[in-house]
Scaffold this motif. Structure first.
Motif, PDB file in Angstrom:
ATOM      1  N   ALA A  19      31.704 -10.795   8.881  1.00 12.51           N
ATOM      2  CA  ALA A  19      32.152 -10.411  10.216  1.00 12.51           C
ATOM      3  C   ALA A  19      31.078  -9.602  10.928  1.00 12.51           C
ATOM      4  CB  ALA A  19      33.451  -9.607  10.109  1.00 12.51           C
ATOM      5  N   ARG A  20      30.304  -8.843  10.158  1.00 13.62           N
ATOM      6  CA  ARG A  20      29.253  -8.016  10.762  1.00 13.62           C
ATOM      7  C   ARG A  20      28.010  -8.835  11.067  1.00 13.62           C
ATOM      8  NH1 ARG A  20      25.022  -4.826   8.994  1.00 13.62           N
ATOM      9  NH2 ARG A  20      25.399  -5.488   6.842  1.00 13.62           N
ATOM     10  N   GLN A  21      27.711  -9.836  10.231  1.00 10.75           N
ATOM     11  CA  GLN A  21      26.535 -10.682  10.427  1.00 10.75           C
ATOM     12  C   GLN A  21      26.941 -12.155  10.330  1.00 10.75           C
ATOM     13  OE1 GLN A  21      23.449  -9.406   7.626  1.00 10.75           O
ATOM     14  NE2 GLN A  21      22.462  -8.259   9.285  1.00 10.75           N
ATOM     15  N   PRO A  22      27.402 -12.736  11.442  1.00  7.48           N
ATOM     16  CA  PRO A  22      27.831 -14.139  11.416  1.00  7.48           C
ATOM     17  C   PRO A  22      26.716 -15.110  11.007  1.00  7.48           C
ATOM     18  CG  PRO A  22      28.570 -13.045  13.422  1.00  7.48           C
ATOM     19  CD  PRO A  22      27.629 -12.109  12.755  1.00  7.48           C
ATOM     20  N   LEU A  23      25.470 -14.703  11.172  1.00  2.00           N
ATOM     21  CA  LEU A  23      24.358 -15.566  10.798  1.00  2.00           C
ATOM     22  C   LEU A  23      23.872 -15.318   9.375  1.00  2.00           C
ATOM     23  CD1 LEU A  23      22.349 -15.280  14.127  1.00  2.00           C
ATOM     24  CD2 LEU A  23      23.595 -17.291  13.326  1.00  2.00           C
ATOM     25  N   GLY A  24      24.509 -14.383   8.678  1.00  5.84           N
ATOM     26  CA  GLY A  24      24.081 -14.071   7.328  1.00  5.84           C
ATOM     27  C   GLY A  24      22.809 -13.258   7.280  1.00  5.84           C
ATOM     28  N   GLN A  29      15.887 -11.619  12.554  1.00  3.35           N
ATOM     29  CA  GLN A  29      15.394 -12.437  11.442  1.00  3.35           C
ATOM     30  C   GLN A  29      15.701 -13.911  11.675  1.00  3.35           C
ATOM     31  OE1 GLN A  29      16.880 -11.303   7.582  1.00  3.35           O
ATOM     32  NE2 GLN A  29      15.902 -13.031   6.538  1.00  3.35           N
ATOM     33  N   PHE A  30      16.905 -14.193  12.171  1.00  8.08           N
ATOM     34  CA  PHE A  30      17.266 -15.588  12.463  1.00  8.08           C
ATOM     35  C   PHE A  30      16.309 -16.191  13.493  1.00  8.08           C
ATOM     36  CE2 PHE A  30      19.448 -18.529  15.343  1.00  8.08           C
ATOM     37  CZ  PHE A  30      19.758 -19.553  14.460  1.00  8.08           C
ATOM     38  N   LEU A  31      16.051 -15.463  14.564  1.00  4.68           N
ATOM     39  CA  LEU A  31      15.166 -15.984  15.610  1.00  4.68           C
ATOM     40  C   LEU A  31      13.747 -16.169  15.081  1.00  4.68           C
ATOM     41  CD1 LEU A  31      16.397 -13.882  18.655  1.00  4.68           C
ATOM     42  CD2 LEU A  31      16.782 -16.324  18.257  1.00  4.68           C
ATOM     43  N   ARG A  32      13.320 -15.280  14.216  1.00  7.17           N
ATOM     44  CA  ARG A  32      11.964 -15.364  13.673  1.00  7.17           C
ATOM     45  C   ARG A  32      11.799 -16.526  12.698  1.00  7.17           C
ATOM     46  NH1 ARG A  32      10.884 -10.699   9.816  1.00  7.17           N
ATOM     47  NH2 ARG A  32      11.977 -12.169   8.426  1.00  7.17           N
ATOM     48  N   ASP A  33      12.781 -16.734  11.836  1.00 10.72           N
ATOM     49  CA  ASP A  33      12.604 -17.676  10.729  1.00 10.72           C
ATOM     50  C   ASP A  33      13.284 -19.029  10.910  1.00 10.72           C
ATOM     51  OD1 ASP A  33      11.118 -15.761   9.390  1.00 10.72           O
ATOM     52  OD2 ASP A  33      12.845 -14.993   8.266  1.00 10.72           O
ATOM     53  N   TYR A  34      14.340 -19.100  11.759  1.00 12.62           N
ATOM     54  CA  TYR A  34      15.119 -20.336  11.831  1.00 12.62           C
ATOM     55  C   TYR A  34      15.184 -20.937  13.230  1.00 12.62           C
ATOM     56  CZ  TYR A  34      16.621 -19.325   7.085  1.00 12.62           C
ATOM     57  OH  TYR A  34      16.632 -19.092   5.736  1.00 12.62           O
ATOM     58  N   TRP A  35      15.328 -20.149  14.247  1.00 13.28           N
ATOM     59  CA  TRP A  35      15.529 -20.666  15.603  1.00 13.28           C
ATOM     60  C   TRP A  35      14.429 -21.646  15.990  1.00 13.28           C
ATOM     61  CZ3 TRP A  35      19.059 -21.233  19.201  1.00 13.28           C
ATOM     62  CH2 TRP A  35      18.687 -21.428  20.527  1.00 13.28           C
ATOM     63  N   GLN A  36      14.821 -22.878  16.290  1.00 14.69           N
ATOM     64  CA  GLN A  36      13.929 -23.965  16.675  1.00 14.69           C
ATOM     65  C   GLN A  36      12.903 -24.298  15.591  1.00 14.69           C
ATOM     66  OE1 GLN A  36      12.477 -23.959  20.787  1.00 14.69           O
ATOM     67  NE2 GLN A  36      14.474 -24.918  21.114  1.00 14.69           N
ATOM     68  N   LYS A  37      13.202 -23.913  14.346  1.00  8.53           N
ATOM     69  CA  LYS A  37      12.254 -24.154  13.257  1.00  8.53           C
ATOM     70  C   LYS A  37      12.876 -24.926  12.107  1.00  8.53           C
ATOM     71  CE  LYS A  37      10.060 -19.721  14.312  1.00  8.53           C
ATOM     72  NZ  LYS A  37      11.128 -19.258  15.239  1.00  8.53           N
ATOM     73  N   ARG A  38      14.052 -24.491  11.633  1.00  8.64           N
ATOM     74  CA  ARG A  38      14.648 -25.126  10.459  1.00  8.64           C
ATOM     75  C   ARG A  38      16.173 -24.950  10.487  1.00  8.64           C
ATOM     76  NH1 ARG A  38      11.316 -21.114   8.929  1.00  8.64           N
ATOM     77  NH2 ARG A  38       9.877 -22.610   7.999  1.00  8.64           N
ATOM     78  N   PRO A  39      16.896 -25.866   9.838  1.00 14.42           N
ATOM     79  CA  PRO A  39      18.368 -25.775   9.793  1.00 14.42           C
ATOM     80  C   PRO A  39      18.828 -24.606   8.923  1.00 14.42           C
ATOM     81  CG  PRO A  39      17.588 -27.989   9.239  1.00 14.42           C
ATOM     82  CD  PRO A  39      16.402 -27.083   9.191  1.00 14.42           C
ATOM     83  N   LEU A  40      20.069 -24.205   9.144  1.00 16.49           N
ATOM     84  CA  LEU A  40      20.658 -23.137   8.350  1.00 16.49           C
ATOM     85  C   LEU A  40      22.161 -23.353   8.253  1.00 16.49           C
ATOM     86  CD1 LEU A  40      20.339 -20.367   6.893  1.00 16.49           C
ATOM     87  CD2 LEU A  40      20.875 -19.308   9.124  1.00 16.49           C
ATOM     88  N   LEU A  41      22.677 -23.349   7.020  1.00 16.41           N
ATOM     89  CA  LEU A  41      24.125 -23.389   6.796  1.00 16.41           C
ATOM     90  C   LEU A  41      24.582 -21.972   6.469  1.00 16.41           C
ATOM     91  CD1 LEU A  41      26.861 -24.775   6.311  1.00 16.41           C
ATOM     92  CD2 LEU A  41      26.139 -25.133   3.941  1.00 16.41           C
ATOM     93  N   VAL A  42      25.559 -21.489   7.224  1.00 15.25           N
ATOM     94  CA  VAL A  42      26.103 -20.151   6.996  1.00 15.25           C
ATOM     95  C   VAL A  42      27.546 -20.289   6.516  1.00 15.25           C
ATOM     96  CG1 VAL A  42      26.505 -17.862   7.951  1.00 15.25           C
ATOM     97  CG2 VAL A  42      24.663 -19.285   8.885  1.00 15.25           C
ATOM     98  N   ARG A  43      27.750 -19.993   5.255  1.00 12.07           N
ATOM     99  CA  ARG A  43      29.109 -19.989   4.724  1.00 12.07           C
ATOM    100  C   ARG A  43      29.828 -18.714   5.193  1.00 12.07           C
ATOM    101  NH1 ARG A  43      30.589 -25.005   2.941  1.00 12.07           N
ATOM    102  NH2 ARG A  43      29.067 -25.858   1.443  1.00 12.07           N
ATOM    103  N   ASN A  44      31.092 -18.863   5.562  1.00 10.84           N
ATOM    104  CA  ASN A  44      31.917 -17.713   5.959  1.00 10.84           C
ATOM    105  C   ASN A  44      31.305 -16.970   7.157  1.00 10.84           C
ATOM    106  OD1 ASN A  44      34.338 -16.213   5.378  1.00 10.84           O
ATOM    107  ND2 ASN A  44      33.019 -14.518   4.737  1.00 10.84           N
ATOM    108  N   ALA A  45      30.721 -17.739   8.080  1.00 11.43           N
ATOM    109  CA  ALA A  45      30.138 -17.111   9.269  1.00 11.43           C
ATOM    110  C   ALA A  45      31.212 -16.402  10.088  1.00 11.43           C
ATOM    111  CB  ALA A  45      29.431 -18.162  10.118  1.00 11.43           C
ATOM    112  N   PHE A  46      32.398 -17.001  10.157  1.00 15.70           N
ATOM    113  CA  PHE A  46      33.528 -16.413  10.881  1.00 15.70           C
ATOM    114  C   PHE A  46      34.705 -16.316   9.906  1.00 15.70           C
ATOM    115  CE2 PHE A  46      30.762 -17.961  14.108  1.00 15.70           C
ATOM    116  CZ  PHE A  46      30.966 -17.161  15.233  1.00 15.70           C
ATOM    117  N   PRO A  47      34.825 -15.192   9.186  1.00 18.18           N
ATOM    118  CA  PRO A  47      35.870 -15.063   8.163  1.00 18.18           C
ATOM    119  C   PRO A  47      37.274 -15.220   8.757  1.00 18.18           C
ATOM    120  CG  PRO A  47      34.227 -13.302   7.963  1.00 18.18           C
ATOM    121  CD  PRO A  47      33.956 -14.004   9.256  1.00 18.18           C
ATOM    122  N   ASP A  48      38.135 -15.906   8.009  1.00 17.29           N
ATOM    123  CA  ASP A  48      39.544 -16.098   8.404  1.00 17.29           C
ATOM    124  C   ASP A  48      39.637 -16.705   9.809  1.00 17.29           C
ATOM    125  OD1 ASP A  48      40.378 -14.833   5.988  1.00 17.29           O
ATOM    126  OD2 ASP A  48      40.016 -12.881   6.926  1.00 17.29           O
TER     127      ASP A  48
END
Length: 401
Positions: A19-24, A29-48
């Motif tokens: 809940a605090r970090q939907p992107l894990g 960090q997400f923008l630096r390492d993943y945004w427009q660069k590589r896919p990312l699967l986030v399990r439990n991004a939005f709990p419940d």
């Protein structure tokens, strides 16, 4: 190409959110390492996670006149796809069955405030980059087929399960099938596969082949898509913007014009004048400017075009014309120019470009009627056939003396 340090661990393609970090991870960090660069699967991004819109309400929205919706059915046995564009009717859902179909509704965030609230966790992105939330409802087997998006998308699983397959192969083929209305990939070999549960989210940058299929039961996915205008759209709109603001008297000029050495040639001096007349033309090389300007100037202020020939010109028919010393007439509505290129030469006629030889291109621009003597190479023969077929040249027999 940058080479990563051997000591640095490869970035994970799957993480766990909260809940605090939907992107894990942090947004930085997400923008630096993943945004427009590589896919990312986030399990439990939005709990419940609880879907903010019910399937029946989504179907009702699809029937609204102003909503953008599509109903897609897949005949799995014959691999045939049927697409119906909204507004839909209740009768459209009566015959869908319990498998292999999906409903897509775009811009749902504009219609439903609860759906719009899903955008709040994405506030780390500029608001003008966010396009819409598209919601899809599907029965088992429902999907749109393997495809590629040209924009970033966050795929949030809202109800049921969806099987996602993606390819991170940089050399994966991206040609489309020609037998379906949807832009589906003709070939798709996944490198990663997952089954997403409610609250899981898959991020895909532009250009990643992917395929999502509903699994097990009813399925809803919330797709947060980004705006990503193409260069063609940007340049076209900028050109329109500038054109509306430029005075009519600001025109292409050539006060330094020297006597033409070759009839119809668009030479380097003309290109330099173009760069002066067009503020953003400096960004384009000579070949691009020549190709555009040659097509533009030969159709500019042209009231009519010659009619195509009644029947195609065969190589044998061309041989007969040449052997009979036929006179070739340039159609009065044919406007021609030519330019030297790295490949040799291009002839422009009424907005079309044709490979040509220097000699024949200059002759076509200089003379309104002519007789060809001597052997022609393959490029020249192809050019004559094309000009005869398009009506730019009209043959007639030589006059008897």
């Amino acid at each position: 190409m940058a080479i990563s340090s051997p000591s640095r661990k490869p970035l994970p393609i799957e993480v766990r959110g909260s809940a605090r970090q939907p992107l894990g991870m942090s947004t930085a960090q997400f923008l630096r390492d993943y945004w427009q660069k590589r896919p990312l699967l986030v399990r439990n991004a939005f709990p419940d996670f609880v879907p903010p819109i019910a399937p029946e309400d989504l179907a009702g929205l699809a029937c609204e006149e102003g909503a953008l919706s599509r109903l897609i059915r897949h005949d799995e046995k014959r691999d045939r796809w049927q697409v119906k564009t909204g507004p839909l009717a209740e009768a459209d859902f009566a015959t869908t069955g319990d498998a292999n179909w999906t409903l897509l509704v775009q811009d749902v965030d504009k219609w439903d405030a609860d759906v719009a609230a899903l955008l709040e966790p994405f506030a780390f992105l500029p608001s003008w980059r966010v396009d819409d939330i598209m919601v899809s409802y599907a029965e088992p087997g429902g999907g749109v087929g393997a495809h590629v998006d040209q924009y970033d998308v966050f795929l949030l699983q809202g109800l049921g399960q969806r099987h996602w397959a993606i390819s991170t192969d940089p050399d994966a083929p991206k040609d489309f099938r020609l037998d379906v209305e949807l832009k589906q990939l003709a070939h798709f070999e996944p490198t990663h596969e997952w089954l997403l549960e409610p609250g899981d989210m898959l991020y895909l940058p532009p250009g990643v082949p992917h395929d999502g299929v509903a699994f097990g039961g009813a399925c809803m996915t919330f797709s947060v898509g980004m705006r990503a205008p193409s260069q063609a759209e940007l340049i076209g709109d900028l050109a329109d913007y500038l054109a509306e603001r430029l005075p009519e008297e600001a025109r292409y000029t050539d006060p330094d014009l020297a006597p033409a050495r070759n009839a119809g040639e668009i030479d380097r001096s003309a290109l330099e004048r173009l760069r002066t007349a067009l503020p953003f033309a400096t960004a384009y090389n000579d070949a691009t400017l020549l190709d555009w300007f040659g097509q533009f100037i030969t159709r500019y202020r042209l009231a009519q075009n010659p009619a195509p020939a009644d029947r195609p010109t065969t190589p044998a028919a061309l041989d007969k014309l040449l052997a009979g010393s036929s006179v070739f007439l340039r159609h009065p509505w044919s406007r021609m120019a030519w330019a030297r290129t790295r490949a040799g030469c291009t002839l422009f006629a009424n907005g079309h470009a044709y490979p040509a030889s220097h000699g024949l291109a200059q002759l076509l621009c200089a003379e309104r009627e002519f007789v060809l003597d001597g052997a022609l190479d393959a490029t020249e023969r192809s050019l004559l056939i094309a000009l005869l077929d398009d009506g730019h040249l009209v043959p007639r027999k030589p006059r008897r003396r």
